[in-house]
Design a protein around this motif. Structure first.
Motif: not given
Length: 324
Positions: A160-161, A177-181, A183-186, A217-225
Motif C-alpha cells: 500500500d504505497e 521507493a522514488l515512485l511511491f514518493r 505518487e504522494g503529490s508533493p 511522464e510521471l513528473l510531467g503529470g504533476l503539472m497538469e492540475p
C-alpha cells in the motif's frame, strides 16, 4: 496527465524494477533463495475451462538458486479509488488460472507438482487498504470447525504505497521507493527535490535508462492540475528544469489563493460569532440564565442555524422550542 495504468505496467514490466519492489517491500528472508536477477515475464492472459478470458496483471517466473522448482510472481496493480474487499478471492482465481495454464501447456516441474505462486498487490489509492489479506476472512464459517479442512486457502502480500511515511521511503535507495514518493503529490519544493533525486538515481544505475521517459511522464503529470494542457518534455532533465522554473509561480499562486480563502473564511467566522453573541443575549433576556450546554451549542452552530434560532426567540415557549 500521466496514464497511471499504462505507466505502471511499463515500469513493472522491467525486471529490475520488479526485483527492487520485492527486495524492498516484500523483504522476506526466503527471497534470498530466488534468483531475482534471472526472472522472466510470462504471457499473463489465460482462459478458464469455460472459455472466459481473465488477466492476472503480470506474471513473472523466478528461478530458484541452485536449481529446483521455479516460483511464479503474480503482480496485481490496483488503480481503483477504493480498496477491493474481494482481492483474496480474485487472487485465488488468478492463481488457479495460472496453474491450469501450466498444466495445459505441460510446463510443470519434473516432479509434476504445481509450482509455488506469490501474489503481490500494489495499491496506489487514497484510502488506506483495510481489506482482508487472507481468503479465510471472507468465508462465513466459524474457525476450527470440521468444514475448514475443505475450504481453499489464499493470501496475498499487500504493498500500500500511501501507508509508507516520507522518511521511510526516503531512506530506501530504490526506484520503487522514488515512485511511491512521487505518487504522494508533493508540493512544488518537494517535486523539484524528488526530480533531482530521480536524476541522481539514474546516474548511479545506468542499466535502468529505459525507464527515464516513464519517470519524465510521471513528473510531467504533476503539472497538469496546475497548468492544464501544458506541453511536457519527454526528457527527464528537461522536465526537472521545467518544474524548477514554474515552482515559484505555483507557490505564489497557492499563496494568493490561500489568502483569498482565508479572508472569506475570516469574514464568515466573524459573522457567525456576531450572530451567536446576539442570539445568546436574546435568549438570556427571554429565558434568564442559560445552561452551559446551550452556550456551547450556540457557539458551535453555523450561520444558518443561528438565523433559524433567532427567528424563533420571540414566539418559542422554551429554550427547547428555540433549539429543536
Amino acid at each position: 496527465m500521466a496514464d497511471h495504468d499504462s505507466v505502471y505496467h511499463k515500469l513493472f514490466g522491467h525486471p529490475g524494477m520488479v526485483a527492487q519492489l520485492l527486495r524492498d517491500f516484500v523483504a522476506e528472508p526466503w527471497l534470498n533463495d530466488l534468483d531475482l536477477d534471472g526472472m522472466e515475464r510470462l504471457n499473463a492472459k489465460f482462459h478458464s475451462e469455460t472459455g472466459e478470458r481473465r488477466e492476472g496483471d503480470m506474471i513473472w517466473r523466478i528461478p530458484r538458486r541452485g536449481g529446483g522448482t521455479d516460483t511464479y510472481l503474480m503482480l496485481l496493480l490496483e488503480f481503483q479509488s477504493t480498496p477491493d474487499r474481494w482481492m483474496a478471492l480474485r487472487a485465488l482465481v488468478y492463481v488457479g488460472l495460472l496453474w491450469q495454464h501450466l498444466v495445459r501447456e505441460k510446463q510443470l516441474p519434473p516432479d509434476g507438482r504445481l509450482p509455488p505462486v506469490l501474489p503481490v498487490v500494489v495499491y496506489n489509492g487514497d484510502p488506506r487498504w483495510a481489506m482482508p489479506l487472507a481468503l479465510h476472512e471472507l468465508v462465513g464459517l466459524p474457525m476450527n470447525t470440521p468444514l475448514w479442512r475443505y475450504q481453499p486457502e489464499m493470501r496475498y502480500h499487500l504493498v500500500d504505497e500511501g501507508a509508507f511515511s516520507e522518511d521511510d521511503l526516503a531512506a530506501r535507495d530504490t526506484l520503487a521507493a522514488l515512485l511511491f514518493r512521487l505518487e504522494g503529490s508533493p508540493d512544488p519544493d518537494r517535486v523539484v527535490a524528488l526530480a533531482d533525486a530521480v536524476l541522481a538515481w539514474f546516474g548511479r544505475h545506468p542499466g535502468f535508462d529505459g525507464l527515464r521517459p516513464l519517470f519524465a511522464e510521471l513528473l510531467g503529470g504533476l503539472m497538469e492540475p496546475l497548468e492544464p494542457g501544458v506541453r511536457v518534455p519527454e526528457e527527464l532533465l528537461e522536465v526537472r528544469n521545467m518544474l524548477a522554473t514554474r515552482a515559484e509561480d505555483w507557490k505564489r499562486q497557492w499563496l494568493q489563493e490561500g489568502l483569498e480563502k482565508g479572508l472569506v473564511e475570516g469574514r464568515l467566522k466573524g459573522r457567525a460569532e456576531g450572530e451567536a453573541a446576539l442570539l445568546l443575549r436574546l435568549l438570556e433576556r427571554r429565558f434568564g440564565a442559560l445552561p452551559a450546554g446551550v452556550r456551547e451549542r450556540v457557539a458551535a452552530a453555523d450561520t444558518a442555524a443561528l438565523e433559524t434560532w433567532g427567528l424563533r426567540v420571540l414566539e418559542a415557549g422554551s429554550l427547547d422550542d428555540v433549539l429543536r
